[in-house]
Design an enzyme around this catalytic site. Structure first.
Site, PDB file in Angstrom:
ATOM      1  N   CYS A 110     -43.287 123.698 -40.353  1.00 18.14           N
ATOM      2  CA  CYS A 110     -44.209 124.398 -41.105  1.00 18.14           C
ATOM      3  C   CYS A 110     -44.441 125.665 -40.489  1.00 18.14           C
ATOM      4  O   CYS A 110     -44.586 125.862 -39.172  1.00 18.14           O
ATOM      5  CB  CYS A 110     -45.695 123.799 -41.213  1.00 18.14           C
ATOM      6  SG  CYS A 110     -45.480 122.547 -42.359  1.00 18.14           S
ATOM      7  N   ARG A 167     -42.985 116.736 -48.117  1.00 19.41           N
ATOM      8  CA  ARG A 167     -42.585 116.097 -46.753  1.00 19.41           C
ATOM      9  C   ARG A 167     -43.587 115.050 -45.941  1.00 19.41           C
ATOM     10  O   ARG A 167     -43.116 114.605 -45.076  1.00 19.41           O
ATOM     11  CB  ARG A 167     -42.392 117.460 -45.729  1.00 19.41           C
ATOM     12  CG  ARG A 167     -41.270 118.531 -46.072  1.00 19.41           C
ATOM     13  CD  ARG A 167     -41.119 119.502 -45.372  1.00 19.41           C
ATOM     14  NE  ARG A 167     -41.291 119.115 -43.713  1.00 19.41           N
ATOM     15  CZ  ARG A 167     -41.787 119.795 -42.682  1.00 19.41           C
ATOM     16  NH1 ARG A 167     -42.269 121.262 -43.081  1.00 19.41           N
ATOM     17  NH2 ARG A 167     -41.752 119.380 -41.529  1.00 19.41           N
TER      18      ARG A 167
HETATM   19  C1  EPZ Z   1     -47.840 118.127 -33.963  1.00 22.29           C
HETATM   20  O1  EPZ Z   1     -47.441 119.404 -33.982  1.00 22.29           O
HETATM   21  C2  EPZ Z   1     -48.108 117.975 -35.542  1.00 22.29           C
HETATM   22  N1  EPZ Z   1     -46.724 117.729 -36.128  1.00 22.29           N
HETATM   23  C3  EPZ Z   1     -48.672 118.993 -36.198  1.00 22.29           C
HETATM   24  O2  EPZ Z   1     -48.874 118.545 -37.531  1.00 22.29           O
HETATM   25  C4  EPZ Z   1     -50.289 119.081 -35.816  1.00 22.29           C
HETATM   26  O3  EPZ Z   1     -50.755 120.133 -36.496  1.00 22.29           O
HETATM   27  C5  EPZ Z   1     -50.030 119.256 -34.168  1.00 22.29           C
HETATM   28  O4  EPZ Z   1     -49.110 118.504 -33.646  1.00 22.29           O
HETATM   29  C6  EPZ Z   1     -51.537 119.430 -33.644  1.00 22.29           C
HETATM   30  O5  EPZ Z   1     -52.157 118.187 -33.875  1.00 22.29           O
HETATM   31  C7  EPZ Z   1     -45.967 116.655 -35.776  1.00 22.29           C
HETATM   32  O6  EPZ Z   1     -46.437 115.689 -35.172  1.00 22.29           O
HETATM   33  C8  EPZ Z   1     -44.413 116.693 -36.157  1.00 22.29           C
HETATM   34  P1  EPZ Z   1     -48.764 120.805 -30.500  1.00 22.29           P
HETATM   35  P2  EPZ Z   1     -46.874 120.067 -32.439  1.00 22.29           P
HETATM   36  O7  EPZ Z   1     -47.561 120.821 -29.571  1.00 22.29           O
HETATM   37  O8  EPZ Z   1     -46.199 119.126 -31.940  1.00 22.29           O
HETATM   38  C9  EPZ Z   1     -49.024 125.101 -28.587  1.00 22.29           C
HETATM   39  C10 EPZ Z   1     -48.668 118.801 -39.647  1.00 22.29           C
HETATM   40  O9  EPZ Z   1     -49.327 119.290 -40.681  1.00 22.29           O
HETATM   41  N2  EPZ Z   1     -47.761 124.693 -27.719  1.00 22.29           N
HETATM   42  O10 EPZ Z   1     -50.037 119.980 -30.238  1.00 22.29           O
HETATM   43  O11 EPZ Z   1     -46.063 121.248 -32.886  1.00 22.29           O
HETATM   44  C11 EPZ Z   1     -48.707 125.287 -29.829  1.00 22.29           C
HETATM   45  O12 EPZ Z   1     -48.256 126.484 -30.267  1.00 22.29           O
HETATM   46  C12 EPZ Z   1     -48.091 119.333 -38.739  1.00 22.29           C
HETATM   47  O13 EPZ Z   1     -48.321 117.282 -40.202  1.00 22.29           O
HETATM   48  C13 EPZ Z   1     -47.341 125.562 -26.846  1.00 22.29           C
HETATM   49  O14 EPZ Z   1     -47.731 126.674 -26.351  1.00 22.29           O
HETATM   50  O15 EPZ Z   1     -48.528 120.613 -32.127  1.00 22.29           O
HETATM   51  C14 EPZ Z   1     -49.979 125.188 -30.479  1.00 22.29           C
HETATM   52  O16 EPZ Z   1     -50.935 126.130 -30.345  1.00 22.29           O
HETATM   53  C15 EPZ Z   1     -48.502 120.663 -38.567  1.00 22.29           C
HETATM   54  N3  EPZ Z   1     -46.445 125.120 -26.033  1.00 22.29           N
HETATM   55  C16 EPZ Z   1     -50.824 124.068 -29.687  1.00 22.29           C
HETATM   56  O17 EPZ Z   1     -50.010 124.093 -28.508  1.00 22.29           O
HETATM   57  C17 EPZ Z   1     -45.514 123.919 -26.346  1.00 22.29           C
HETATM   58  O18 EPZ Z   1     -44.670 123.742 -25.777  1.00 22.29           O
HETATM   59  C18 EPZ Z   1     -50.796 122.732 -30.309  1.00 22.29           C
HETATM   60  O19 EPZ Z   1     -49.335 122.302 -30.570  1.00 22.29           O
HETATM   61  C19 EPZ Z   1     -45.939 123.249 -27.412  1.00 22.29           C
HETATM   62  C20 EPZ Z   1     -47.159 123.522 -28.132  1.00 22.29           C
END
Ligand code: EPZ
Length: 421
Positions: A121, A401
């Site tokens: 997304c 999705r």
């Molecule tokens: C997971 O995404 C989910 N996707 C997302 O759901 C969900 O919104 C998110 O977790 C938070 O709960 C899946 O599980 C496939 P994060 P993810 O790593 O893992 C930053 C939906 O609608 N970050 O917890 O990508 C990032 O930019 C989707 O189902 C870093 O900076 O989320 C964000 O600001 C959308 N560096 C924050 O951390 C990294 O290496 C949280 O991201 C990783 C993340």
């Protein structure tokens, strides 16, 4: 052709009745790659949601040599004994973000991985630096060439990893890579989402030794072999929360079955603050909406805070709440794309950076709107349910999705949503 499909939604229908909640998307998309870590035996996953991202992931596992068979409506067996390739470079990999879990699974299984940079997304930059930091701490050499992340490790050795930002993906990915590493890995500032716990429970059922999942310190003691097991995916707290918000918005009376009420605490609390009645059962919640929900302030946070995935659906009901609401999106910097579409329906919302100021109006009016991402799509469906007249939502390939048969479930509650080409 999913690209050309759209929903036609008739506004003004109260949602009444009960529907079952499917397995959690964000657990399933981690459990499928985790199943590939089995050295012997076959994994059986029950309660997998019937959504496009799961179908794509199953295809990816088959492309890698895995044998995946449907053995029940929502039950699949995964035999990864013939998974021989650590190169995940099909176009399917680019379709979704969760393909990043192939990095941890392949590294954990082969000590090597080559995976396309993940898609997903469009809700912000979404770096994976913390994933890479974890893999490097375990001993992997990591390079990115032509959009492919390549990793290689002579040995994987347990290490202490502090996550600079609470990351669901990084927490799970490091668990996948560390469960067969030598010695102890400690993840500090770990994510505590229910799906993180689900993956740890699944890996432990396969013979891993993971303690502390659900707290911000997870301790993983490497083991030599993992074996197949049977496991049931937890219910989807975000699908449940989406339908709770839809029930509240339509002043409905909806019971959601097959949920874990504890996972819904933050959404329940905010709906109650809006004047909505929520009755919790052992594995169900009943939501009774009110004619005019009260405005509230909302800030998205890592679990157990209010989930960022429900921020967009919530803005639709706050658009017609009584008063001014302030919504702060502290997780993703680009997660207000649905606001422009809600404005086409008459919403009075001002976005300033990570904050949206929403002044409730009496009623939204139906319009032609477009879903930019999965949860924006959910928000627009909720807006369509409560708007005056008809709303056309395009871009529903995003919605398919992550939501299983969303229009069927809503129509069974009295909505009138047609899927048209
Ligand atoms: C997971 O995404 C989910 N996707 C997302 O759901 C969900 O919104 C998110 O977790 C938070 O709960 C899946 O599980 C496939 P994060 P993810 O790593 O893992 C930053 C939906 O609608 N970050 O917890 O990508 C990032 O930019 C989707 O189902 C870093 O900076 O989320 C964000 O600001 C959308 N560096 C924050 O951390 C990294 O290496 C949280 O991201 C990783 C993340």
């Amino acid at each position: 052709m999913k690209e050309l499909e759209k929903f036609i939604i008739e506004g003004g229908k109260r949602l009444v009745g009960s529907i079952p909640i499917s397995g959690a998307k964000n657990a399933a998309l981690a459990l499928l790659p985790a199943a590939m870590l089995a050295d012997e035996g076959v994994c059986v996953l029950e309660n997998l949601p019937d959504i496009d991202d799961v179908k794509v992931f199953i295809e990816i596992i088959r492309q890698l040599g895995g044998k995946v068979d449907r053995i029940g409506d929502y039950t699949f067996s995964i035999d990864s004994r013939n998974v021989s390739s650590y190169k995940c470079k099909s176009d399917d990999v680019k379709k979704m973000r969760a393909s990043y879990y192939l990095l941890g699974a392949m590294l954990g299984k082969f000590k090597k991985a080559e995976v396309y940079y993940p898609g997903g997304c469009n809700i912000g930059v979404r770096p994976i630096d913390q994933h890479i930091k974890g893999f490097q701490a375990l001993g992997a050499k990591v390079v990115t060439e032509h959009g492919v992340i390549k990793m290689y490790a002579d040995r994987l050795i347990g290490s202490s990893i502090y996550l600079d930002v609470v990351s669901v993906g990084a927490t799970i990915n490091i668990m996948l890579a560390a469960c067969k590493a030598e010695g102890i890995t400690v993840i500090e500032n770990a994510a505590k989402e229910p799906h993180v716990v689900d993956v740890a429970n699944f890996l432990n059922s396969m013979g891993a030794n993971i303690k502390g999942a659900g707290t911000d310190v997870i301790r993983i003691k490497g083991v030599n072999r993992l074996k197949g097991c049977t496991y049931t995916v937890i219910p989807d707290q975000i699908e449940a929360g989406t339908f709770m918000i839809a029930a509240a918005a339509t002043c409905g009376d909806v019971t959601l079955k097959n949920v874990i009420p504890k996972h819904l605490t933050s959404i329940t609390a905010k709906l109650v603050e809006m004047g909505v009645k929520v009755e919790e059962g052992a594995d169900s919640v009943r939501v009774l909406g009110v004619a005019k929900p009260k405005a509230i302030n909302l800030k998205t946070l890592p679990y157990p805070g209010f989930p960022t995935d429900l921020q967009q659906p919530m803005t639709s009901v706050l658009a017609v709440a009584d008063g001014r609401s302030i919504v702060t999106e502290s997780i993703f910097e680009g997660r207000f794309k649905h606001v422009d579409e809600l404005k086409r329906m008459g919403a009075n919302i001002k976005v300033e950076g990570r904050m949206a100021v929403i002044d409730g109006i009496p009623k939204l009016s139906g319009a032609q709107v477009c879903a930019s991402d999965l949860r924006a799509g959910a928000a627009l469906i909720i807006a369509g349910l409560i708007a005056d007249g008809y709303t056309e939502v395009s871009g529903i390939r995003h919605i398919d999705r992550g939501y299983e048969n969303i229009e069927k479930k809503l129509n069974s509650l009295g909505a009138n949503i047609k899927r048209v080409k």
